[in-house]
Design a protein around this motif. Sequence first.
Motif, mmCIF file in Angstrom:
data_model
loop_
_atom_site.group_PDB
_atom_site.id
_atom_site.type_symbol
_atom_site.label_atom_id
_atom_site.label_comp_id
_atom_site.label_asym_id
_atom_site.label_seq_id
_atom_site.Cartn_x
_atom_site.Cartn_y
_atom_site.Cartn_z
ATOM 1 N N LYS A 138 0.845 -1.193 0.000
ATOM 2 C CA LYS A 138 0.000 0.000 0.000
ATOM 3 C C LYS A 138 0.885 1.249 0.000
ATOM 4 O O LYS A 138 2.083 1.158 0.270
ATOM 5 C CB LYS A 138 -0.985 -0.001 1.173
ATOM 6 C CG LYS A 138 -0.401 -0.300 2.525
ATOM 7 C CD LYS A 138 -1.534 -0.460 3.535
ATOM 8 C CE LYS A 138 -1.085 -0.511 4.977
ATOM 9 N NZ LYS A 138 -0.055 -1.470 5.335
ATOM 10 N N ALA A 139 0.286 2.384 -0.301
ATOM 11 C CA ALA A 139 1.071 3.616 -0.401
ATOM 12 C C ALA A 139 1.761 3.904 0.926
ATOM 13 O O ALA A 139 1.144 3.788 1.991
ATOM 14 C CB ALA A 139 0.165 4.783 -0.788
ATOM 15 N N ASN A 140 3.045 4.261 0.847
ATOM 16 C CA ASN A 140 3.790 4.610 2.060
ATOM 17 C C ASN A 140 5.064 5.331 1.611
ATOM 18 O O ASN A 140 5.834 4.797 0.821
ATOM 19 C CB ASN A 140 4.134 3.339 2.855
ATOM 20 C CG ASN A 140 4.698 3.657 4.230
ATOM 21 O OD1 ASN A 140 5.382 4.647 4.409
ATOM 22 N ND2 ASN A 140 4.402 2.798 5.194
ATOM 23 N N THR A 141 5.272 6.547 2.109
ATOM 24 C CA THR A 141 6.434 7.316 1.664
ATOM 25 C C THR A 141 7.697 6.955 2.438
ATOM 26 O O THR A 141 8.789 7.367 2.049
ATOM 27 C CB THR A 141 6.189 8.833 1.840
ATOM 28 O OG1 THR A 141 5.796 9.040 3.205
ATOM 29 C CG2 THR A 141 5.082 9.323 0.912
ATOM 30 N N SER A 142 7.573 6.175 3.513
ATOM 31 C CA SER A 142 8.762 5.795 4.286
ATOM 32 C C SER A 142 9.666 4.898 3.437
ATOM 33 O O SER A 142 9.205 3.958 2.791
ATOM 34 C CB SER A 142 8.328 5.039 5.548
ATOM 35 O OG SER A 142 9.443 4.331 6.068
ATOM 36 N N ARG A 151 9.903 0.887 -4.888
ATOM 37 C CA ARG A 151 10.453 2.067 -5.577
ATOM 38 C C ARG A 151 11.945 1.884 -5.867
ATOM 39 O O ARG A 151 12.420 2.200 -6.961
ATOM 40 C CB ARG A 151 10.251 3.331 -4.723
ATOM 41 C CG ARG A 151 8.817 3.837 -4.692
ATOM 42 C CD ARG A 151 8.734 5.208 -4.017
ATOM 43 N NE ARG A 151 9.133 5.175 -2.617
ATOM 44 C CZ ARG A 151 8.319 4.953 -1.578
ATOM 45 N NH1 ARG A 151 7.029 4.754 -1.793
ATOM 46 N NH2 ARG A 151 8.779 4.944 -0.338
ATOM 47 N N GLY A 152 12.655 1.348 -4.872
ATOM 48 C CA GLY A 152 14.093 1.141 -5.067
ATOM 49 C C GLY A 152 14.376 0.152 -6.193
ATOM 50 O O GLY A 152 15.332 0.325 -6.962
ATOM 51 N N TYR A 220 3.293 -1.687 -8.783
ATOM 52 C CA TYR A 220 3.450 -0.632 -7.773
ATOM 53 C C TYR A 220 2.342 0.419 -7.925
ATOM 54 O O TYR A 220 1.722 0.830 -6.938
ATOM 55 C CB TYR A 220 4.838 0.028 -7.904
ATOM 56 C CG TYR A 220 5.025 1.188 -6.959
ATOM 57 C CD1 TYR A 220 5.262 0.967 -5.596
ATOM 58 C CD2 TYR A 220 4.939 2.510 -7.404
ATOM 59 C CE1 TYR A 220 5.413 2.028 -4.716
ATOM 60 C CE2 TYR A 220 5.087 3.590 -6.524
ATOM 61 C CZ TYR A 220 5.317 3.331 -5.182
ATOM 62 O OH TYR A 220 5.445 4.387 -4.301
ATOM 63 N N TYR A 221 2.100 0.814 -9.152
ATOM 64 C CA TYR A 221 1.092 1.869 -9.391
ATOM 65 C C TYR A 221 -0.317 1.385 -9.024
ATOM 66 O O TYR A 221 -1.085 2.101 -8.375
ATOM 67 C CB TYR A 221 1.145 2.282 -10.867
ATOM 68 C CG TYR A 221 0.109 3.318 -11.221
ATOM 69 C CD1 TYR A 221 0.197 4.617 -10.727
ATOM 70 C CD2 TYR A 221 -0.971 2.999 -12.041
ATOM 71 C CE1 TYR A 221 -0.763 5.575 -11.038
ATOM 72 C CE2 TYR A 221 -1.933 3.943 -12.357
ATOM 73 C CZ TYR A 221 -1.821 5.228 -11.852
ATOM 74 O OH TYR A 221 -2.773 6.166 -12.161
#
Length: 515
Positions: A138-142, A151-152, A220-221
Motif C-alpha cells: 500500500k502507499a507509504n512514503t517511508s 520504488r528502489g 506498484y502503481y
Amino acid sequence: MMRFRVLLLSSLAATSHAIINGRASCPDYSQYSTQTHQPLSTGKYQLSYMRPDPACRKYVVPEVEAAINDMKGRVKDPDLFRLFENAFPNTLDTTISWKGFASNSTTEELTFITTGDIVAMWLRDSANQMRSYKSLLKANTSTDSLAGLFRGAINLQARYIIQNPYCNSFQAPPESGLPPQHNGAADTDAVSPSYSSSFVFECKYELDSISAFLQLSSDYYEKTQDAAFFGKFKWIQAVQTILNVAQGLLVGTYADDGSVNTSPYTFQRTTTAGTETLSNSGIGNPVKSGTGLVRSAFRPSDDATIYQLFIPANMQFSSYLSKCAAIMKPLNADLANKMTTLANSVKNGINKYGKVNHPTFGQIYAYEIDGFGSSNLMDDANVPSLLSAPILDFLDASDKTYQNTRKFVLSTWNPYYMHGPVINGTGGPHVGPGRAWPMSVITELLTSSDDSEIISGLHTLVSSTDGLGLIHESVNTFDASRWTRQWFSWANGLFGEMLLGLKDRKPQLLATSFQ
Ligand SMILES: *[C@@H]1O[C@H](CO)[C@@H](O)[C@H](O)[C@H]1NC(C)=O
Ligand SMILES: *[C@@H]1O[C@H](CO)[C@@H](O)[C@H](O)[C@H]1NC(C)=O
Ligand SMILES: *[C@@H]1O[C@H](CO)[C@@H](O)[C@H](O)[C@H]1NC(C)=O
C-alpha cells in the motif's frame, strides 16, 4: 576488509529496522539451505525450519510477518504451513542485499535484490520476487516500507535498462560497496552491443526482462496510485529506451530487397549446450518481418529461443505496456500514445499469428513462431509461459484458446511435460528432461479454479522438498532427493503468493490435511 566495508555502509543506510547485511556470525544461506534445522514441522514430511535467525534476516516488513501469523491460524496442515512460513518471506529474509540511495541523490531509492544462490539481480526474478508481496503493498512514503522496496527496485531496474537494455542480469550498484561478481559462464561471450562486466552479470536479450520492468511498475502503481513517483527519476527515460529496443526488434531478418538486415543484438558463447548460444553467427534463426511481434533471443529460462517470436513474452509485454501507458499519460501524452499503439499491435500479432490448430486440442497458442509458418509447440516452466497467460493479465483463464492450450501443456503432448510418482509438471531444456519444476505446478494452481487439481498440486509441492521445506528449481520425477538449486527465491515467493491467494479465492482448501 570488504566484509567490514559492506557492514559499515549498510549500518549507515539502516534506520529503525531495515538491513542487517553480512554479519560475521550469520551463516551463508547457500549452505544453510542445504541442511535441516530444528524444529521440524510436526506432520509426516517433517520439514526443516528454514528462516534465518531474526538477527540475520536482511529486511523485515511488518505486513509480511502479520500475514504469516494470520495464515498460521488458517493453514491446518503443519507441513504446508511450514513450507509457507519458510518460502513466503525468503526474498526479504535472504536476498535484499542492499537498500540505499543513488550517490548524487537523497531521494532516489535503490534496492539490490539477488536471485538467491547467485549474487546478481535479474530483471525478471526481482520483479517477480517483489510481486509475491503485491497483495500486501500500500502507499507509504517511508523508505523502510514495502513501498520503498518497490520504488528502489524500479529505480535500479530503470538505471540498468538505460545503461544496458539488452541484458538480463546485473551487478550490485557501486553505491552499495558490494563487489562485482565474476560470471565464469560469460567468459567467452561475444555480445553486441558490448557491455562492461562491472555493471552487467550476463547479457542475454530476453523480451521478458524489459517486460518485467513494466510489470513491476504497473504492480506498484496499481496498489499505491503513486503517480508522482514515476515523473521523479529515470522511469520515463527507461520506458523510452524499451520502446526503442522493441522497435528495432520488430524488424525481421531480411529487408524487402533481399539483403540481410543488421541485427540490433547478437550473442555467441563457446559452449557444448545448443541452448546457450545463437545460430547464424549470433543472430539466431531467421524471422519474418511484418507480424507485429517483438523478437526475443532468449527465453525466461535464459535458454535460446528456437523461433524468436516468443509468444509468452509478447503477451507479457503487450499487457504491461498497455497498463504503463496509463501511468505515462499525465507525464508524456505522446509517449503514452506510442505505448498504447505498440501494445495493441503486439496483441493483434499474437491473435493473428500466435495460434495454431492442434490435431488433439484444437486451437492453441504456440510457444514460439518464426513468422514464415513454423511454430514450436511446447511450454517451459519459467514464467512467462503459456500456462501463465492469465497471471500476466493478458487474458482471462476462461478464454477458449487458453483452456485448450492449458490441456495441451498439462499433457504428454507437451515435449517438456514430465511425469512420475514424485511430481508431474513442466520442465524445460535448462536442466533437461526427467525433471519437473515446482514453479510450473504453482503456476498450474494459480490458474486453476478446480478444487481437486489444487489439492493434488499442493500435495505434490509439500511432499517433494526432500525434507528441506523450500521450493527447488527442479525435482526428478522419480526421486525427490535429486533436485536443483537449494536457494531460488523467486520460486519460493511464487509459492507464498499462490497460497496467500487461496485465503481469498478458496479459503476452505487451506484446511486440507495431507497427513
Ligand atoms: C546522478 O548521476 C547520474 C550519472 O552518474 C546522472 O545520469 C544523473 O543525471 C544524476 N542525477 C542527478 C539528480 O544529478
Ligand atoms: C509505513 O511504513 C513504515 C515502515 O514499515 C511503518 O512503520 C509505517 O507504519 C507505515 N505507515 C503506514 C501509514 O502504513
Ligand atoms: C502423475 O500422473 C500420473 C498419471 O498420469 C499418476 O499416476 C501419478 O500419480 C501422478 N503423480 C503425482 C505426483 O501426482
